[in-house]
Design a protein around this motif. Structure first.
Motif, PDB file in Angstrom:
ATOM      1  N   HIS A  16       0.821  -1.206   0.000  1.00  8.50           N
ATOM      2  CA  HIS A  16       0.000   0.000   0.000  1.00  8.50           C
ATOM      3  C   HIS A  16       0.856   1.258   0.000  1.00  8.50           C
ATOM      4  O   HIS A  16       0.651   2.180   0.769  1.00  8.50           O
ATOM      5  CB  HIS A  16      -0.938   0.000   1.204  1.00  8.50           C
ATOM      6  CG  HIS A  16      -1.859  -1.176   1.216  1.00  8.50           C
ATOM      7  ND1 HIS A  16      -2.876  -1.322   0.313  1.00  8.50           N
ATOM      8  CD2 HIS A  16      -1.900  -2.272   2.001  1.00  8.50           C
ATOM      9  CE1 HIS A  16      -3.506  -2.454   0.546  1.00  8.50           C
ATOM     10  NE2 HIS A  16      -2.935  -3.054   1.561  1.00  8.50           N
ATOM     11  N   ILE A  17       1.841   1.318  -0.871  1.00  4.40           N
ATOM     12  CA  ILE A  17       2.716   2.484  -0.966  1.00  4.40           C
ATOM     13  C   ILE A  17       2.044   3.497  -1.879  1.00  4.40           C
ATOM     14  O   ILE A  17       1.695   3.191  -3.013  1.00  4.40           O
ATOM     15  CB  ILE A  17       4.095   2.093  -1.535  1.00  4.40           C
ATOM     16  CG1 ILE A  17       4.758   1.079  -0.606  1.00  4.40           C
ATOM     17  CG2 ILE A  17       4.958   3.320  -1.738  1.00  4.40           C
ATOM     18  CD1 ILE A  17       6.000   0.459  -1.168  1.00  4.40           C
ATOM     19  N   SER A  18       1.854   4.723  -1.366  1.00  2.00           N
ATOM     20  CA  SER A  18       1.193   5.732  -2.194  1.00  2.00           C
ATOM     21  C   SER A  18       2.224   6.390  -3.111  1.00  2.00           C
ATOM     22  O   SER A  18       3.358   6.642  -2.725  1.00  2.00           O
ATOM     23  CB  SER A  18       0.522   6.782  -1.320  1.00  2.00           C
ATOM     24  OG  SER A  18       1.486   7.521  -0.625  1.00  2.00           O
ATOM     25  N   LYS A  19       1.796   6.673  -4.314  1.00  2.00           N
ATOM     26  CA  LYS A  19       2.665   7.340  -5.276  1.00  2.00           C
ATOM     27  C   LYS A  19       2.628   8.837  -5.005  1.00  2.00           C
ATOM     28  O   LYS A  19       1.577   9.396  -4.737  1.00  2.00           O
ATOM     29  CB  LYS A  19       2.191   7.028  -6.697  1.00  2.00           C
ATOM     30  CG  LYS A  19       2.301   5.563  -7.040  1.00  2.00           C
ATOM     31  CD  LYS A  19       1.610   5.275  -8.353  1.00  2.00           C
ATOM     32  CE  LYS A  19       1.674   3.818  -8.701  1.00  2.00           C
ATOM     33  NZ  LYS A  19       0.900   2.959  -7.862  1.00  2.00           N
ATOM     34  N   PRO A  33       0.671  13.518  -3.007  1.00  2.00           N
ATOM     35  CA  PRO A  33       0.190  12.235  -3.534  1.00  2.00           C
ATOM     36  C   PRO A  33      -0.546  12.417  -4.865  1.00  2.00           C
ATOM     37  O   PRO A  33      -1.258  13.399  -5.065  1.00  2.00           O
ATOM     38  CB  PRO A  33      -0.766  11.739  -2.457  1.00  2.00           C
ATOM     39  CG  PRO A  33      -0.362  12.463  -1.223  1.00  2.00           C
ATOM     40  CD  PRO A  33       0.169  13.786  -1.670  1.00  2.00           C
ATOM     41  N   ILE A  34      -0.346  11.485  -5.771  1.00  2.00           N
ATOM     42  CA  ILE A  34      -0.965  11.540  -7.095  1.00  2.00           C
ATOM     43  C   ILE A  34      -2.491  11.526  -6.981  1.00  2.00           C
ATOM     44  O   ILE A  34      -3.179  12.205  -7.740  1.00  2.00           O
ATOM     45  CB  ILE A  34      -0.471  10.362  -7.964  1.00  2.00           C
ATOM     46  CG1 ILE A  34       1.039  10.426  -8.161  1.00  2.00           C
ATOM     47  CG2 ILE A  34      -1.193  10.322  -9.304  1.00  2.00           C
ATOM     48  CD1 ILE A  34       1.516  11.603  -8.952  1.00  2.00           C
ATOM     49  N   GLU A  35      -3.023  10.778  -6.009  1.00  2.00           N
ATOM     50  CA  GLU A  35      -4.476  10.737  -5.807  1.00  2.00           C
ATOM     51  C   GLU A  35      -5.046  12.131  -5.585  1.00  2.00           C
ATOM     52  O   GLU A  35      -6.094  12.471  -6.116  1.00  2.00           O
ATOM     53  CB  GLU A  35      -4.824   9.892  -4.585  1.00  2.00           C
ATOM     54  CG  GLU A  35      -4.708   8.416  -4.769  1.00  2.00           C
ATOM     55  CD  GLU A  35      -5.061   7.692  -3.484  1.00  2.00           C
ATOM     56  OE1 GLU A  35      -4.697   8.175  -2.395  1.00  2.00           O
ATOM     57  OE2 GLU A  35      -5.699   6.646  -3.581  1.00  2.00           O
ATOM     58  N   VAL A  36      -4.345  12.947  -4.798  1.00  2.00           N
ATOM     59  CA  VAL A  36      -4.819  14.296  -4.491  1.00  2.00           C
ATOM     60  C   VAL A  36      -4.871  15.131  -5.764  1.00  2.00           C
ATOM     61  O   VAL A  36      -5.839  15.865  -6.002  1.00  2.00           O
ATOM     62  CB  VAL A  36      -3.929  14.959  -3.420  1.00  2.00           C
ATOM     63  CG1 VAL A  36      -4.295  16.414  -3.233  1.00  2.00           C
ATOM     64  CG2 VAL A  36      -4.050  14.217  -2.104  1.00  2.00           C
ATOM     65  N   ILE A  37      -3.859  15.018  -6.604  1.00  2.00           N
ATOM     66  CA  ILE A  37      -3.840  15.783  -7.856  1.00  2.00           C
ATOM     67  C   ILE A  37      -5.003  15.359  -8.747  1.00  2.00           C
ATOM     68  O   ILE A  37      -5.700  16.200  -9.331  1.00  2.00           O
ATOM     69  CB  ILE A  37      -2.487  15.599  -8.569  1.00  2.00           C
ATOM     70  CG1 ILE A  37      -1.366  16.204  -7.720  1.00  2.00           C
ATOM     71  CG2 ILE A  37      -2.509  16.228  -9.954  1.00  2.00           C
ATOM     72  CD1 ILE A  37       0.013  15.886  -8.205  1.00  2.00           C
ATOM     73  N   VAL A  38      -5.257  14.057  -8.833  1.00  2.00           N
ATOM     74  CA  VAL A  38      -6.361  13.559  -9.654  1.00  2.00           C
ATOM     75  C   VAL A  38      -7.696  14.052  -9.102  1.00  2.00           C
ATOM     76  O   VAL A  38      -8.567  14.500  -9.856  1.00  2.00           O
ATOM     77  CB  VAL A  38      -6.331  12.020  -9.730  1.00  2.00           C
ATOM     78  CG1 VAL A  38      -7.586  11.469 -10.367  1.00  2.00           C
ATOM     79  CG2 VAL A  38      -5.101  11.565 -10.488  1.00  2.00           C
ATOM     80  N   LEU A  76     -11.584  13.099   0.174  1.00  2.00           N
ATOM     81  CA  LEU A  76     -11.461  11.824  -0.519  1.00  2.00           C
ATOM     82  C   LEU A  76     -10.171  11.094  -0.167  1.00  2.00           C
ATOM     83  O   LEU A  76     -10.094   9.869  -0.269  1.00  2.00           O
ATOM     84  CB  LEU A  76     -11.556  12.033  -2.027  1.00  2.00           C
ATOM     85  CG  LEU A  76     -12.925  12.485  -2.533  1.00  2.00           C
ATOM     86  CD1 LEU A  76     -12.833  12.864  -3.997  1.00  2.00           C
ATOM     87  CD2 LEU A  76     -13.962  11.413  -2.319  1.00  2.00           C
ATOM     88  N   ARG A  77      -9.143  11.807   0.238  1.00  2.00           N
ATOM     89  CA  ARG A  77      -7.857  11.189   0.567  1.00  2.00           C
ATOM     90  C   ARG A  77      -7.816  10.662   2.002  1.00  2.00           C
ATOM     91  O   ARG A  77      -7.261   9.604   2.266  1.00  2.00           O
ATOM     92  CB  ARG A  77      -6.752  12.223   0.358  1.00  2.00           C
ATOM     93  CG  ARG A  77      -5.385  11.777   0.749  1.00  2.00           C
ATOM     94  CD  ARG A  77      -4.743  10.983  -0.358  1.00  2.00           C
ATOM     95  NE  ARG A  77      -3.363  10.775  -0.008  1.00  2.00           N
ATOM     96  CZ  ARG A  77      -2.802   9.588   0.047  1.00  2.00           C
ATOM     97  NH1 ARG A  77      -3.475   8.541  -0.279  1.00  2.00           N
ATOM     98  NH2 ARG A  77      -1.555   9.463   0.388  1.00  2.00           N
TER      99      ARG A  77
END
Length: 129
Positions: A16-19, A33-38, A76-77
């Motif tokens: 579970h390493i976040s990018k 984190p890439i999730e935040v940008i998306v 969401l994060r």
């Protein structure tokens, strides 16, 4: 053997390493984190669409329009709903709300067919009406 604890190593957490994004064209930025940008891009895109289609949305101050995607990305994060990420939760919620509900015990049922259970729960006899 009683009273002795055996410790077994587990490697579940290493998958579970976040990018993260750390450099843009050689310029170092803090780890994002890439999730935040998306999430920010997706919510900002929905905001722009709402601004184009709904005229009163254009009257909202710019600071609020910037805060909404950032707040949504944070939500969401960080937040877990039912022990899972909000994206998976809302996906399951929409699939349940708008999906096909013609399954009984994971088997498809025809739309015009009604199922009635007449016997006790331990033994069921299906009667087609």
């Amino acid at each position: 053997m009683e009273g002795r604890t055996i410790r077994l190593p587990s490697y579940n957490n290493i998958w579970h390493i976040s990018k993260t994004l750390e450099h843009i064209n050689g310029v170092r930025i803090s780890s994002i984190p890439i999730e935040v940008i998306v999430y920010v891009v997706a919510v900002a895109g929905m905001e722009l669409l709402a601004c184009a289609l709904i005229p009163p949305v254009r009257e909202i101050p710019l600071l609020v329009l910037v805060a909404i995607p950032v707040g949504a990305a944070w939500f969401l994060r960080k937040v877990k709903l039912d022990g899972r990420s909000p994206i998976k939760f809302f996906n399951a919620l929409f699939n349940y709300a708008f999906g096909d509900k013609t399954y009984v015990h994971f088997k498809p049922v025809k739309k015009d067919e009604r199922i009635v259970f007449k016997e006790m729960i331990s033994y069921r006899k299906v009667i087609k009406i």
